[in-house]
Write a protein that holds these residues in place. Structure first.
Motif, PDB file in Angstrom:
ATOM      1  N   TRP A  15      -2.549   3.850  10.603  1.00 51.40           N
ATOM      2  CA  TRP A  15      -1.626   4.789   9.956  1.00 51.40           C
ATOM      3  C   TRP A  15      -0.884   4.153   8.779  1.00 51.40           C
ATOM      4  N   ALA A  16      -0.985   2.844   8.631  1.00 50.55           N
ATOM      5  CA  ALA A  16      -0.244   2.138   7.579  1.00 50.55           C
ATOM      6  C   ALA A  16      -1.159   1.645   6.469  1.00 50.55           C
ATOM      7  N   GLY A  17      -2.236   2.353   6.228  1.00 51.11           N
ATOM      8  CA  GLY A  17      -3.272   1.938   5.296  1.00 51.11           C
ATOM      9  C   GLY A  17      -2.866   1.478   3.915  1.00 51.11           C
ATOM     10  N   GLY A  18      -2.620   2.407   3.023  1.00 54.80           N
ATOM     11  CA  GLY A  18      -2.387   2.053   1.628  1.00 54.80           C
ATOM     12  C   GLY A  18      -0.944   1.728   1.312  1.00 54.80           C
ATOM     13  N   PRO A  19      -0.721   1.235   0.092  1.00 52.07           N
ATOM     14  CA  PRO A  19       0.636   0.905  -0.342  1.00 52.07           C
ATOM     15  C   PRO A  19       1.548   2.133  -0.269  1.00 52.07           C
ATOM     16  N   GLY A  20       2.812   1.894  -0.010  1.00 50.87           N
ATOM     17  CA  GLY A  20       3.777   2.984   0.027  1.00 50.87           C
ATOM     18  C   GLY A  20       4.755   2.838   1.178  1.00 50.87           C
ATOM     19  N   VAL A  21       5.511   3.895   1.399  1.00 48.97           N
ATOM     20  CA  VAL A  21       6.609   3.875   2.353  1.00 48.97           C
ATOM     21  C   VAL A  21       6.130   3.613   3.780  1.00 48.97           C
ATOM     22  N   MET A  22       4.985   4.172   4.157  1.00 48.19           N
ATOM     23  CA  MET A  22       4.499   3.969   5.527  1.00 48.19           C
ATOM     24  C   MET A  22       4.085   2.517   5.741  1.00 48.19           C
ATOM     25  N   ARG A  23       3.394   1.934   4.797  1.00 51.47           N
ATOM     26  CA  ARG A  23       2.986   0.541   4.949  1.00 51.47           C
ATOM     27  C   ARG A  23       4.195  -0.385   4.921  1.00 51.47           C
ATOM     28  N   ASP A  24       5.143  -0.102   4.052  1.00 54.64           N
ATOM     29  CA  ASP A  24       6.360  -0.920   4.012  1.00 54.64           C
ATOM     30  C   ASP A  24       7.083  -0.872   5.360  1.00 54.64           C
ATOM     31  N   TYR A  25       7.190   0.333   5.927  1.00 51.44           N
ATOM     32  CA  TYR A  25       7.833   0.490   7.227  1.00 51.44           C
ATOM     33  C   TYR A  25       7.062  -0.286   8.296  1.00 51.44           C
ATOM     34  N   HIS A  26       5.755  -0.143   8.307  1.00 51.85           N
ATOM     35  CA  HIS A  26       4.904  -0.854   9.269  1.00 51.85           C
ATOM     36  C   HIS A  26       5.097  -2.356   9.159  1.00 51.85           C
ATOM     37  N   ASP A  27       5.047  -2.888   7.949  1.00 45.76           N
ATOM     38  CA  ASP A  27       5.070  -4.334   7.739  1.00 45.76           C
ATOM     39  C   ASP A  27       6.443  -4.965   7.929  1.00 45.76           C
ATOM     40  N   HIS A  28       7.501  -4.217   7.664  1.00 44.06           N
ATOM     41  CA  HIS A  28       8.833  -4.830   7.635  1.00 44.06           C
ATOM     42  C   HIS A  28       9.804  -4.342   8.699  1.00 44.06           C
TER      43      HIS A  28
END
Length: 190
Positions: A15-28
C-alpha cells in the motif's frame, strides 16, 4: 501480495508503493511507538475519522485536523460545545461528519476522565498482543484480533465512541503496539 520493491530500491508493504504521503507515512510513522496523551488521542481520532474513507484522505487533511482540534489537547477538545461543533461542521479542510466530530469530543472527555486510572496511553498499551503477528503477504493480514476486540469493549465501557474492533486494530498497528510491516519490508523490525 508481499512487499513491493520501490523505484528507490526499498521493499515496502504494497500500500506504500510510490512517492507521496502514503509512503512517507509508511516509512516514518506507521508502526512506530508514540508517546503522550495527545499523540494517542490524535491517532484514535484520526482512525475514527478514517472509517469508510481512504487513509490518504485523512493524511492529506491531518494538519487541518491538528489545527481545529487544538493539537489534540484533551482538555481543550473536551471543552468544545455546540458552537464548536457547528464551526467544525463548516470547516471544509476536515471530514465533516457530525457523528465523528461528536465522537472526537466525547473521546476527549473520556480521555480526561481516564487520567484518574493511569491514562489513555497506559490503557491502550495494556492490550498489546503477547504473540504479535508476522505476515509474509497481505492475504495473511487480519483486520481485528482478540486484543482489539477487548480494547474496543474496554474503551466503550469507559465512555469512548467510534472505537470498534477494526478501528482499534488499525490504531494498534499505527502506534506500534506490534510491528505491522510485512516480513521483507525494509521497515520490519526497525
Amino acid at each position: 501480495m508481499g512487499p513491493l520493491l520501490g523505484e528507490d530500491g526499498f521493499a515496502r508493504c504494497p500500500w506504500a508503493g510510490g512517492p507521496g504521503v502514503m509512503r512517507d507515512y509508511h516509512d516514518h510513522e506507521w508502526g512506530r511507538r508514540v508517546s503522550g496523551e495527545a499523540a494517542y488521542l490524535e491517532r484514535l481520532t484520526l482512525e475514527a475519522f478514517q472509517s469508510g474513507l481512504s487513509w490518504s484522505t485523512i493524511l492529506n487533511k491531518r494538519e487541518a485536523f491538528r489545527e481545529v482540534f487544538a493539537g489534540f489537547d484533551a482538555d481543550a477538545v473536551a471543552a468544545y460545545d455546540d458552537a464548536d461543533v457547528e464551526r467544525l461542521m463548516g470547516e471544509s479542510r476536515i471530514v465533516r461528519n457530525r457523528m465523528k466530530i461528536d465522537a472526537a469530543i466525547t473521546n476527549a472527555r473520556a480521555t480526561v476522565a481516564l487520567r484518574e486510572s493511569g491514562g489513555l496511553e497506559a490503557l491502550v498499551l495494556g492490550f498489546a498482543p503477547t504473540d504479535p503477528p508476522a505476515w509474509h503477504d497481505t492475504a495473511e493480514m487480519a483486520t481485528t484480533s482478540a486484543e482489539s476486540v477487548a480494547l474496543s469493549k474496554e474503551l466503550k465501557r469507559r465512555g469512548f465512541a467510534f472505537v470498534g474492533p477494526t478501528t482499534m486494530y488499525a490504531l494498534m498497528e499505527a502506534i506500534g503496539i506490534f510491528d505491522p510491516h510485512l516480513i521483507g519490508c525494509h521497515r520490519r523490525g526497525r
